[in-house]
Design an enzyme around this catalytic site. Structure first.
Site, PDB file in Angstrom:
ATOM      1  N   GLU A   1       5.303 -77.307  32.620  1.00 11.33           N
ATOM      2  CA  GLU A   1       4.894 -77.931  33.899  1.00 11.33           C
ATOM      3  C   GLU A   1       5.728 -77.341  35.020  1.00 11.33           C
ATOM      4  OE1 GLU A   1       6.421 -82.022  33.595  1.00 11.33           O
ATOM      5  OE2 GLU A   1       6.972 -81.315  31.620  1.00 11.33           O
TER       6      GLU A   1
ATOM      7  N   LYS B   1       8.260 -77.259  38.066  1.00 10.56           N
ATOM      8  CA  LYS B   1       9.396 -78.112  38.442  1.00 10.56           C
ATOM      9  C   LYS B   1       9.257 -78.388  39.930  1.00 10.56           C
ATOM     10  CE  LYS B   1      14.310 -78.612  37.865  1.00 10.56           C
ATOM     11  NZ  LYS B   1      14.582 -79.080  39.222  1.00 10.56           N
TER      12      LYS B   1
ATOM     13  N   ASP C   1      10.017 -79.636  43.614  1.00  9.23           N
ATOM     14  CA  ASP C   1      11.251 -79.689  44.394  1.00  9.23           C
ATOM     15  C   ASP C   1      11.273 -81.014  45.139  1.00  9.23           C
ATOM     16  OD1 ASP C   1      13.620 -78.794  45.242  1.00  9.23           O
ATOM     17  OD2 ASP C   1      12.859 -77.236  46.580  1.00  9.23           O
TER      18      ASP C   1
ATOM     19  N   TYR D   1       7.068 -87.037  34.768  1.00 12.60           N
ATOM     20  CA  TYR D   1       7.311 -85.941  33.830  1.00 12.60           C
ATOM     21  C   TYR D   1       7.909 -86.386  32.500  1.00 12.60           C
ATOM     22  CZ  TYR D   1      12.090 -85.747  35.884  1.00 12.60           C
ATOM     23  OH  TYR D   1      13.336 -86.033  36.355  1.00 12.60           O
TER      24      TYR D   1
ATOM     25  N   LYS E   1      13.850 -70.826  36.584  1.00 11.80           N
ATOM     26  CA  LYS E   1      13.784 -70.965  38.037  1.00 11.80           C
ATOM     27  C   LYS E   1      13.118 -69.763  38.708  1.00 11.80           C
ATOM     28  CE  LYS E   1      15.740 -74.116  39.854  1.00 11.80           C
ATOM     29  NZ  LYS E   1      17.043 -74.734  39.988  1.00 11.80           N
TER      30      LYS E   1
ATOM     31  N   CYS F   1      14.163 -59.439  81.661  1.00 11.52           N
ATOM     32  CA  CYS F   1      13.686 -58.766  80.450  1.00 11.52           C
ATOM     33  C   CYS F   1      14.732 -57.756  79.984  1.00 11.52           C
ATOM     34  CB  CYS F   1      12.360 -58.058  80.747  1.00 11.52           C
ATOM     35  SG  CYS F   1      11.810 -57.009  79.395  1.00 11.52           S
TER      36      CYS F   1
ATOM     37  N   CYS G   1      12.880 -54.074  80.639  1.00 14.15           N
ATOM     38  CA  CYS G   1      12.513 -53.530  81.954  1.00 14.15           C
ATOM     39  C   CYS G   1      13.218 -54.238  83.106  1.00 14.15           C
ATOM     40  CB  CYS G   1      11.003 -53.592  82.152  1.00 14.15           C
ATOM     41  SG  CYS G   1      10.373 -55.252  82.402  1.00 14.15           S
TER      42      CYS G   1
ATOM     43  N   CYS H   1       8.236 -61.883  79.666  1.00 14.38           N
ATOM     44  CA  CYS H   1       8.626 -60.879  80.645  1.00 14.38           C
ATOM     45  C   CYS H   1       7.449 -60.743  81.612  1.00 14.38           C
ATOM     46  CB  CYS H   1       8.887 -59.564  79.926  1.00 14.38           C
ATOM     47  SG  CYS H   1       8.717 -58.127  80.980  1.00 14.38           S
TER      48      CYS H   1
ATOM     49  N   CYS I   1       6.550 -52.743  81.844  1.00 13.41           N
ATOM     50  CA  CYS I   1       7.566 -52.930  80.804  1.00 13.41           C
ATOM     51  C   CYS I   1       7.272 -52.011  79.622  1.00 13.41           C
ATOM     52  CB  CYS I   1       7.578 -54.388  80.351  1.00 13.41           C
ATOM     53  SG  CYS I   1       8.728 -54.669  79.002  1.00 13.41           S
TER      54      CYS I   1
END
Ligand code: 5U1
Length: 682
Positions: free
Chosen positions: A122, A124, A126, A234, A323, A417, A420, A435, A441
Site C-alpha cells: 500500500e 505510505k 504522508d 492500514y 521510501k 529593472c 534596462c 519592468c 528592455c
C-alpha cells in the site's frame, strides 16, 4: 414529549440511510444519491431530533460536530504501542529486507527454500498516524500516535471526519476493535485551504501534512470540521473477542466492509521483484495521485508469518517502508536575483546551496513575487525548506526558524529593472511587479525572441536560448524580424557555431517561414494568448487582418477569450512597433494560409444593449458582463434611451429608477441567468 414507536423507527431508518450514503460517498467514492437527497434526509433527521432530543445518540450523523472547545487534549495510553516502520531507501535495501526475513522463516520451517513471500502493498500516506477505538461498533476514542506509547485524545476532532464511521457498518466485527491509519489532507483540499487563507491574507500551510497536523491539533472541533480531512485505515492495533481474517489484506478488506476507508491502490505481490515492480509503477503515478505519498509499505501478508517474525525494538520485522526520494530538503539561501520575463514580470529567484531533493540537485528556486518573500519572512543566509515535486519548478516553501545568522540582510525588491533600468511598477490587484521598459528592455526582447523561435511557435530548429542571448548581446538581432536578415557570415562567426551549423540554422529559418495562422499568432507572444487561445482566434476569424481589426466585444465571442485577454489583443495591435514587426515578418517571406470560416449565424444577443446594476448573488457583475458580451450583447455603464435591458441585483439604486422612467425592460439576476442558459453561455 415522548415519541411514538413509528417515529423512533423512522428516526433509526434515517440514521441508517444517512450512514450508508456517507459510506458510499466518502469510503467507496461511489455515491448512490445526489447531494440534495442526502441534505434532505439530514434536515429531516435534524428536525426530528430537535423535537425529541432524548433520541439523539452519539452515532447520529448530526453529531459529528458540536462539542464545546477543549482546554487541552487529555493523554491516552495505547494498549498496544504504535510502532514505526523500518525504511528502505533503495532496491538493494528492499532486497536485503526480503532476504533477511526469508532466511528467518526458512530457519523456523515456516517457509520453504526458494518460496517467495506474499506481501501486502500500500502507499505510505504522508499524514498523521492515529488510532480509533471501537467498542461494540461505536467509535469511542480517537488518539494521536504521540511517542508510540502515550498519545493525545482527539476524539472530538476525528468525529468530524466523514470517512471515519461513528458506528461500524454490517456485522462480524470484534466487540473491541482498535483501528490504525493515517489522517491526511488530499491535495485538492490543501490547495483550496491555502487559496482561502491567501484571500484572507493569512499564513498559508507549507504542505498537506502540516495542514493536516494543524487541523487535528485544534481544541475547537468546529475548526477541524471545516478542513477536508480524510482517514485511511492500514491495520488493526488490537482487538478483543471475535476474529479477523488471517491475512493483512483480508483484514483491510474487512475494515472496508465495516465502513472504513482503505487505500484504493492496495494490492498483493508475490516475491520481491513483484514488489519492486509495484513501487516503480506507483512512483510513476505519484504526482497524479490525489494525495501525497512518501513511499510504499510492504507487509508480510500472512498474519501467522507476521507473528513468527515478531518485532525488533520499535518496529515490526515483517514490514518495511520503501521510501521515495524526499520532496523537501533544507538548504541555505545564498542570494536572490531578479529575472525579467517576456511580459516584463520581475521574478525573484533564490540561489541556493545545491541540495539533492525530489531526485535532482537543485541550486535555484522560484520565489514568485514580492508578496511571497514577505510571506516567507525571508532574509539572505536563512536556512530554507525547498520543495521539488515531480517536474514542478522547485520552490522555497518555508524558513527554518531559529537558524538565521546574525545580521542577516533583508531582501530588497528593485525599484528599477535590473536589465534596462526602467521603473518597475506593480499594478493594483496584481502581485507581479513589471519592468515598464517594454521592448526597450533587452531581457524582454530576448524572451520574446526565444518564445517566437520555440517549438510550439515558429519552431526554428537549432535556435536555442543560448544562441538568442548571443545574437541579442552582439546586436545582430533586436526584433523577431531581424532573425530573417541574418547572414551566413554573421552566424558562422559566433562562438560555438561553424559553417555547417550556420547553414543548418539558415535552412531552419527558411523552413519556418511557411507556418500556420495559429502558430504565428501564438509566436507573437501577445499576453495571455496561449496555444489554445491562438487556435480559437484563428479558427473564429480566419485571418490575421480580421483579428487585428476586431473590437474587444467581437473578440469576446471567441471561446476562451475573456475581457482581460480581449484587451491585451486589441492593445497589441494598436502599437505601431507590433504592426511594423508583423509587416516586416511578412516582407521577409513569413506566410500562412488563411482559414476558411463557415458563415456564422448572428450572435443571439447582437444589437441589444444591457446595463448591470446592484449586487448580483450568483456571479460578479464583471462575470455577467463577459457572458452577455460573449453572446453578442453590448454592456453599457449608464442607462439611456438606447438601453434594451437593465439587470437589477440587490440594492439597485438610481439606474433602476432611471430605467423605470424610460420604460426599459427590467430583469432580475435569475432572469438573466435563464437567458444565458437558454443561449448556452452557462
Ligand atoms: N500504509 C501504511 N502506513 N503505515 C504506517 N501502513 C503502515 N503501517 C505502519 C505505519 C507506521 O505500521 C505498522 C506496520 C506497525
Amino acid at each position: 414529549m415522548s415519541a411514538s414507536p413509528q417515529t423512533i423507527k423512522h428516526l433509526q431508518s434515517l440514521k441508517q440511510q444517512l450512514n450508508h450514503h456517507n459510506y458510499r460517498y466518502y469510503v467507496l467514492d461511489d455515491p448512490q444519491v445526489p447531494d440534495s437527497e442526502y441534505d434532505r434526509l439530514l434536515r429531516e433527521l435534524q428536525a426530528l431530533e430537535q423535537q425529541y432530543p432524548q433520541l439523539i445518540t452519539p452515532d447520529s450523523p448530526t453529531q459529528r460536530v458540536g462539542a464545546a472547545p477543549l482546554e487541552a487534549f487529555a493523554q491516552v495510553q495505547h494498549e498496544v504501542p504504535m510502532l514505526s516502520l523500518e525504511n528502505a531507501f533503495d532496491e538493494a535495501e528492499l532486497r536485503d529486507f526480503n532476504r533477511r526475513i526469508s532466511e528467518r522463516l526458512i530457519a523456523a520451517d515456516a517457509l520453504k527454500e526458494d518460496q517467495p513471500i506474499e506481501y501486502g502493498c500500500e502507499p505510505k500516506l504522508d499524514g498523521i498516524a492515529v488510532s480509533l477505538l471501537y467498542r461494540d461498533g461505536l467509535l469511542q476514542r480517537g488518539a494521536t500516535r504521540g511517542d508510540g506509547t502515550t498519545g493525545e485524545d482527539i476524539t472530538q476532532n476525528v468525529r468530524t471526519i466523514h470517512s471515519i464511521p461513528l458506528r461500524l457498518l454490517g456485522s462480524g466485527y470484534p466487540p473491541v476493535l482498535e483501528v490504525r491509519g493515517e489522517i491526511y489532507l488530499p491535495k485538492a483540499g490543501f490547495e483550496a485551504m491555502n487559496r482561502a487563507a491567501r484571500e484572507r491574507e493569512e499564513k498559508v500551510f507549507v504542505n498537506p501534512r502540516n495542514a493536516a497536523a494543524g487541523s487535528l491539533r485544534q481544541l475547537d472541533s468546529r475548526l477541524t470540521a471545516a478542513r477536508p480531512l480524510e482517514m485511511c485505515a492500514y491495520g488493526v492495533g488490537w482487538f478483543d473477542g471475535g476474529g479477523l481474517p488471517d491475512t493483512h489484506t483480508g483484514v483491510l478488506r474487512a475494515l472496508q466492509q465495516w465502513g472504513l476507508l482503505i487505500n484504493a491502490e492496495m494490492t498483493t505481490a508475490v516475491g520481491v521483484d513483484a514488489c519492486i515492480e509495484f513501487y516503480r509503477q506507483l512512483a510513476a503515478r505519484r504526482e497524479a495521485l490525489p494525495y501525497d505519498i512518501d513511499g510504499i509499505v510492504f507487509k508480510v501478508n500472512s498474519l501467522s508469518l507476521q507473528q513468527q517474525l515478531g518485532y525488533v525494538a520499535r518496529a515490526p520485522r515483517w514490514a518495511v517502508a520503501y521510501k521515495f526520494p524526499a520532496q523537501e530538503e533544507s538548504t541555505t539561501l545564498l542570494d536572490v536575483e531578479f529575472q525579467v520575463g517576456r511580459t516584463g514580470a520581475v521574478t525573484p529567484v533564490a540561489r541556493l546551496e545545491p541540495v539533492f531533493v525530489g531526485g535532482a540537485t537543485v541550486a535555484n528556486a522560484t520565489l514568485h513575487n514580492r508578496d511571497e518573500i514577505e510571506r516567507l519572512g525571508l532574509r539572505l543566509g536563512d536556512t530554507v525548506i525547498v520543495r521539488r515535486a515531480g517536474d514542478v519548478i522547485p520552490k522555497v516553501v518555508a524558513v527554518v526558524p531559529g537558524k538565521r545568522p546574525k545580521n542577516a540582510a533583508a531582501i530588497v525588491f528593485p525599484e528599477r529593472c535590473p536589465v534596462c533600468g526602467s521603473p518597475v511598477e506593480t499594478l493594483e490587484d496584481e502581485a507581479v511587479a513589471r519592468c515598464t521598459g517594454g521592448l526597450i528592455c533587452e531581457a524582454q526582447r530576448k524572451e520574446a525572441i526565444k518564445h517566437f523561435a520555440s517549438r510550439k511557435a515558429m519552431d526554428i530548429e537549432g535556435l536555442g536560448d543560448k544562441l538568442v542571448e548571443q545574437l541579442v548581446d552582439q546586436k545582430l538581432v533586436s526584433s523577431v524580424a531581424d532573425l530573417y536578415r541574418l547572414t551566413h557570415a554573421q552566424l558562422a562567426g559566433l562562438e560555438r557555431m561553424g559553417a555547417k551549423s550556420a547553414d543548418n540554422l539558415l535552412a531552419a529559418l527558411e523552413t519556418s517561414k511557411a507556418t500556420s495562422l495559429p502558430h504565428f499568432l501564438f509566436a507573437l507572444g501577445i499576453r495571455e494568448v496561449g496555444e489554445a487561445t491562438a487556435r480559437n482566434l484563428a479558427n473564429y476569424f480566419g485571418s490575421l487582418e480580421k483579428i487585428a481589426a476586431a473590437s474587444e466585444e467581437q473578440l469576446l465571442e471567441v471561446d476562451d477569450v475573456g475581457p482581460v485577454v480581449a484587451h491585451f489583443i486589441t492593445e497589441f495591435f494598436c502599437q505601431p512597433y507590433n504592426t511594423e514587426a508583423v509587416a516586416a515578418l511578412r516582407g521577409a517571406g513569413v506566410s500562412w494560409p488563411d482559414i476558411e470560416v463557415a458563415e456564422r449565424p448572428p450572435a443571439p444577443l447582437a444589437g441589444l444593449t444591457f446595463v448591470l446594476t446592484g449586487t448580483l448573488a450568483i456571479m460578479s457583475r464583471s462575470e455577467a458582463k463577459a457572458l452577455l458580451q460573449q453572446l453578442g450583447a453590448k454592456v453599457a455603464g449608464t442607462v439611456s434611451a438606447k438601453t434594451h435591458h437593465l439587470v437589477a441585483g440587490e440594492k439597485a439604486g438610481s439606474k433602476l429608477t432611471k430605467a423605470q422612467e424610460l420604460g426599459v425592460d427590467i430583469m432580475d439576476e435569475a432572469a438573466m441567468i435563464d437567458l444565458l442558459k437558454q443561449h448556452g453561455a452557462l
